[in-house]
Design a protein around this motif. Structure first.
Motif, mmCIF file in Angstrom:
data_model
loop_
_atom_site.group_PDB
_atom_site.id
_atom_site.type_symbol
_atom_site.label_atom_id
_atom_site.label_comp_id
_atom_site.label_asym_id
_atom_site.label_seq_id
_atom_site.Cartn_x
_atom_site.Cartn_y
_atom_site.Cartn_z
ATOM 1 N N ASP A 41 56.134 12.154 65.480
ATOM 2 C CA ASP A 41 54.609 12.529 65.421
ATOM 3 C C ASP A 41 54.477 13.104 66.814
ATOM 4 N N LEU A 42 55.002 14.074 67.136
ATOM 5 C CA LEU A 42 54.968 14.821 68.693
ATOM 6 C C LEU A 42 53.760 15.823 68.309
ATOM 7 N N PRO A 43 53.131 16.085 69.279
ATOM 8 C CA PRO A 43 52.290 17.254 69.476
ATOM 9 C C PRO A 43 52.875 18.651 69.235
ATOM 10 N N LYS A 44 52.084 19.422 68.781
ATOM 11 C CA LYS A 44 52.733 20.770 68.620
ATOM 12 C C LYS A 44 53.246 21.732 69.810
ATOM 13 N N SER A 45 52.626 20.965 70.884
ATOM 14 C CA SER A 45 53.113 21.489 72.256
ATOM 15 C C SER A 45 54.264 20.782 72.877
ATOM 16 N N ALA A 46 54.722 19.842 72.093
ATOM 17 C CA ALA A 46 55.958 19.143 72.892
ATOM 18 C C ALA A 46 57.110 20.388 73.069
ATOM 19 N N LYS A 47 57.785 19.701 74.187
ATOM 20 C CA LYS A 47 59.087 20.720 74.601
ATOM 21 C C LYS A 47 60.203 20.046 73.739
ATOM 22 N N ILE A 48 60.723 20.938 72.981
ATOM 23 C CA ILE A 48 62.003 20.750 72.105
ATOM 24 C C ILE A 48 63.145 21.404 72.591
ATOM 25 N N PHE A 49 64.329 20.664 72.528
ATOM 26 C CA PHE A 49 65.711 21.329 72.922
ATOM 27 C C PHE A 49 66.459 20.898 71.929
ATOM 28 N N ASN A 51 70.324 21.390 70.881
ATOM 29 C CA ASN A 51 71.620 21.576 71.561
ATOM 30 C C ASN A 51 72.617 21.758 70.681
ATOM 31 N N GLY A 52 73.517 22.760 70.986
ATOM 32 C CA GLY A 52 74.644 23.039 70.023
ATOM 33 C C GLY A 52 74.189 23.630 68.854
ATOM 34 N N ALA A 53 73.105 24.204 68.684
ATOM 35 C CA ALA A 53 72.395 24.716 67.467
ATOM 36 C C ALA A 53 73.345 25.474 66.478
ATOM 37 N N GLY A 54 74.203 26.270 67.119
ATOM 38 C CA GLY A 54 74.965 27.197 66.301
ATOM 39 C C GLY A 54 73.803 28.229 65.909
ATOM 40 N N ASP A 55 73.975 28.253 64.496
ATOM 41 C CA ASP A 55 72.768 29.062 63.810
ATOM 42 C C ASP A 55 72.138 28.297 62.446
ATOM 43 N N SER A 56 71.916 27.315 63.019
ATOM 44 C CA SER A 56 71.132 26.204 62.306
ATOM 45 C C SER A 56 69.931 26.712 61.906
ATOM 46 N N LEU A 57 69.285 26.271 60.785
ATOM 47 C CA LEU A 57 68.109 26.638 60.303
ATOM 48 C C LEU A 57 66.940 25.487 60.915
ATOM 49 N N LEU A 58 67.249 24.715 61.806
ATOM 50 C CA LEU A 58 66.377 23.796 62.303
ATOM 51 C C LEU A 58 65.003 24.370 63.123
ATOM 52 N N VAL A 59 65.547 25.420 63.704
ATOM 53 C CA VAL A 59 64.549 26.043 64.488
ATOM 54 C C VAL A 59 63.424 26.882 63.559
ATOM 55 N N ASP A 60 63.906 27.489 62.356
ATOM 56 C CA ASP A 60 63.191 27.940 61.344
ATOM 57 C C ASP A 60 62.023 27.139 61.019
ATOM 58 N N ASN A 61 62.581 25.799 60.804
ATOM 59 C CA ASN A 61 61.612 24.690 60.299
ATOM 60 C C ASN A 61 60.596 24.134 61.080
ATOM 61 N N LEU A 62 61.088 24.243 62.560
ATOM 62 C CA LEU A 62 60.173 23.824 63.663
ATOM 63 C C LEU A 62 59.013 24.694 63.703
ATOM 64 N N LEU A 63 59.446 25.972 63.414
ATOM 65 C CA LEU A 63 58.299 27.163 63.877
ATOM 66 C C LEU A 63 57.451 26.803 62.846
ATOM 67 N N GLU A 64 57.897 26.737 61.314
ATOM 68 C CA GLU A 64 57.172 26.532 60.307
ATOM 69 C C GLU A 64 56.215 25.457 60.389
ATOM 70 N N LEU A 65 56.619 24.290 61.128
ATOM 71 C CA LEU A 65 55.812 23.249 61.297
ATOM 72 C C LEU A 65 54.718 23.463 62.400
ATOM 73 N N GLY A 66 54.923 24.464 62.860
ATOM 74 C CA GLY A 66 53.613 24.807 64.248
ATOM 75 C C GLY A 66 54.275 24.408 65.593
ATOM 76 N N PHE A 67 55.309 24.055 65.932
ATOM 77 C CA PHE A 67 55.738 23.843 67.051
ATOM 78 C C PHE A 67 56.011 24.893 67.891
ATOM 79 N N GLU A 68 55.631 24.893 69.141
ATOM 80 C CA GLU A 68 55.338 26.088 70.068
ATOM 81 C C GLU A 68 56.341 26.211 71.166
ATOM 82 N N ASN A 69 57.003 25.262 71.403
ATOM 83 C CA ASN A 69 57.772 25.063 72.781
ATOM 84 C C ASN A 69 59.011 24.717 72.571
ATOM 85 N N ILE A 70 59.940 25.609 72.019
ATOM 86 C CA ILE A 70 61.429 25.422 71.378
ATOM 87 C C ILE A 70 62.448 25.897 72.323
ATOM 88 N N THR A 71 63.438 25.384 72.781
ATOM 89 C CA THR A 71 64.607 25.902 73.500
ATOM 90 C C THR A 71 65.757 25.698 72.454
#
Length: 213
Positions: A41-49, A51-71
């Protein structure tokens, strides 16, 4: 022990020569990771890292969920370029970091550090200690570490490289100085090749100062 140069060369070749569905770790939707992240239940401003992401689709889904601070970090520049291309204009909303997890220390602290199918490629004890030291410093007190590695029933090799298998007990003991376990479980990952790999998924919480007393 593979040097950083050897390891980088290996992963650049993998991502330059293979399509997403040609690697065993591919997931059309990283449902287990997303479920664990949702539970926090993180706020959308949470800083998410990631690691070793390759070309994973996790980042696409995090953006769709509204997260704003992704590395997003990976040793392979080719992998990250694939992800940037896929994201298009959204790529500018992400911080990108090309680095070997064994010898990399970000200068920021994060509310969540996610690592699926990357950490288990570190088999040298010194590199493992380096990584644990990194996450201990780079995850904010009270922040979370979500990790997925091959379980003791999982493969002993992946992508032609040896891996280190973990149990709930061995993972918890490894991280016990700075983290408390919130949950661990095993799950079968069905690869694009119709094989099954058993993973250990865990969520840990970074201890705050008062937790040490």
């Amino acid at each position: 022990m593979k040097t950083t140069i050897d390891r980088k060369s290996h992963w650049e070749k993998i991502y330059q020569s293979k399509q997403p569905k040609e690697v065993s770790w591919f997931q059309k939707k990283p449902e287990t990771s997303l479920a664990l992240i949702s539970e926090l239940d993180l706020p959308k401003s949470a800083k998410i890292f990631d690691n070793g992401a390759g070309d994973s689709l996790l980042v696409d889904n995090l953006l769709e969920l509204g997260f704003e601070n992704i590395t997003v970090q990976d040793i392979s520049e080719s992998a990250l370029e694939k992800t940037k291309k896929r994201l298009g204009a959204n790529a500018s909303r992400i911080k990108w970091n090309v680095c070997d997890e064994a010898n990399c220390r970000p200068k920021e602290q994060y509310d969540l550090w996610h690592d699926r199918a990357a950490f288990h490629f570190l088999t040298d004890e010194e590199e493992i200690r380096n990584y644990v030291n990194t996450i201990s410093k780079c995850i904010s007190p009270g922040g979370h570490f979500i990790v997925a590695t091959f379980s003791e029933q999982g493969p002993q090799k992946c992508s032609g490289l040896p891996v280190k298998q973990y149990s709930e007990r061995s993972m918890t003991e490894l991280l016990s100085a700075s983290f408390e376990k919130e949950k661990c479980f095993t799950i079968d990952h069905h690869t694009p090749f119709n094989t099954i790999q058993n993973f250990l998924f865990c969520t840990f919480r970074r201890k705050i100062a008062t937790d040490f007393h």
